[in-house]
Design a protein around this motif. Structure first.
Motif, short mmCIF file in Angstrom:
data_model
loop_
_atom_site.label_atom_id
_atom_site.label_comp_id
_atom_site.label_asym_id
_atom_site.label_seq_id
_atom_site.Cartn_x
_atom_site.Cartn_y
_atom_site.Cartn_z
N UNK A 64 -9.64 27.14 -8.76
CA UNK A 64 -10.25 26.10 -9.57
C UNK A 64 -9.95 24.71 -9.05
N UNK A 65 -10.44 23.75 -9.80
CA UNK A 65 -10.30 22.34 -9.43
C UNK A 65 -9.76 21.59 -10.63
N UNK A 66 -8.75 20.75 -10.39
CA UNK A 66 -8.15 19.95 -11.45
C UNK A 66 -8.56 18.50 -11.26
N UNK A 67 -9.05 17.90 -12.34
CA UNK A 67 -9.41 16.49 -12.32
C UNK A 67 -8.91 15.87 -13.61
N UNK A 68 -9.09 14.57 -13.74
CA UNK A 68 -8.66 13.89 -14.95
C UNK A 68 -9.55 14.31 -16.11
N UNK A 69 -8.99 14.40 -17.30
CA UNK A 69 -9.76 14.81 -18.46
C UNK A 69 -10.75 13.76 -18.93
N UNK A 70 -10.73 12.59 -18.33
CA UNK A 70 -11.68 11.52 -18.63
C UNK A 70 -12.04 10.86 -17.30
N UNK A 71 -12.81 9.82 -17.33
CA UNK A 71 -13.19 9.15 -16.08
C UNK A 71 -11.96 8.54 -15.42
N UNK A 72 -11.82 8.78 -14.14
CA UNK A 72 -10.67 8.26 -13.40
C UNK A 72 -10.13 9.29 -12.44
N UNK A 73 -8.96 9.00 -11.91
CA UNK A 73 -8.37 9.85 -10.88
C UNK A 73 -7.05 10.47 -11.32
N UNK A 74 -6.80 11.65 -10.80
CA UNK A 74 -5.50 12.28 -10.95
C UNK A 74 -4.52 11.50 -10.07
#
Length: 113
Positions: A64-74
């Motif tokens: 899978x792929x993990x990203x921020x739960x809202x707009x923006x960056x990890x």
């Protein structure tokens, strides 16, 4: 496509200063592990490592792929927290891999400094 873009267009395209970062994960489960144990581990992973750090996950129980739960960056710290959680010695895992931070929208592009 033109490289001289307005701020509004750069934001809409998620490029330059609006680049969004995330990372890929792969899980390797121990041989003979039943589906219930995999599902229980995966649910714990989502609750504790992903949502517990304000992140979002898209994928399956293997990749899978993990990203921020809202707009923006990890951030690198959030990535490290997920990686540390995976290395805690979960009985279900034979191993896992966590990629470096990559561009969420354009994975072939390099990460801006």
């Amino acid at each position: 496509m033109a490289t001289n873009r307005s701020r509004r267009l750069r934001k809409k395209l998620c490029v330059d200063e609006f680049q969004e970062l995330g990372f890929e994960l792969t899980f390797n489960y121990k041989e003979g592990l039943d589906l219930e144990a995999v599902s229980a581990f995966f649910e714990r992973f989502i609750d504790e490592a992903v949502e517990g750090n304000g992140l979002g996950f898209i994928g399956s129980e293997d990749y899978g792929f993990v990203c921020l739960g809202k707009r923006g960056s990890v951030t690198a710290e959030q990535r490290d927290l997920v990686e540390a959680w995976l290395k805690k010695g979960h009985a279900e895992l034979a191993g896992s891999t966590v990629s470096p931070l990559i561009d969420v929208w354009y994975p072939e592009n390099s990460v801006n400094a």
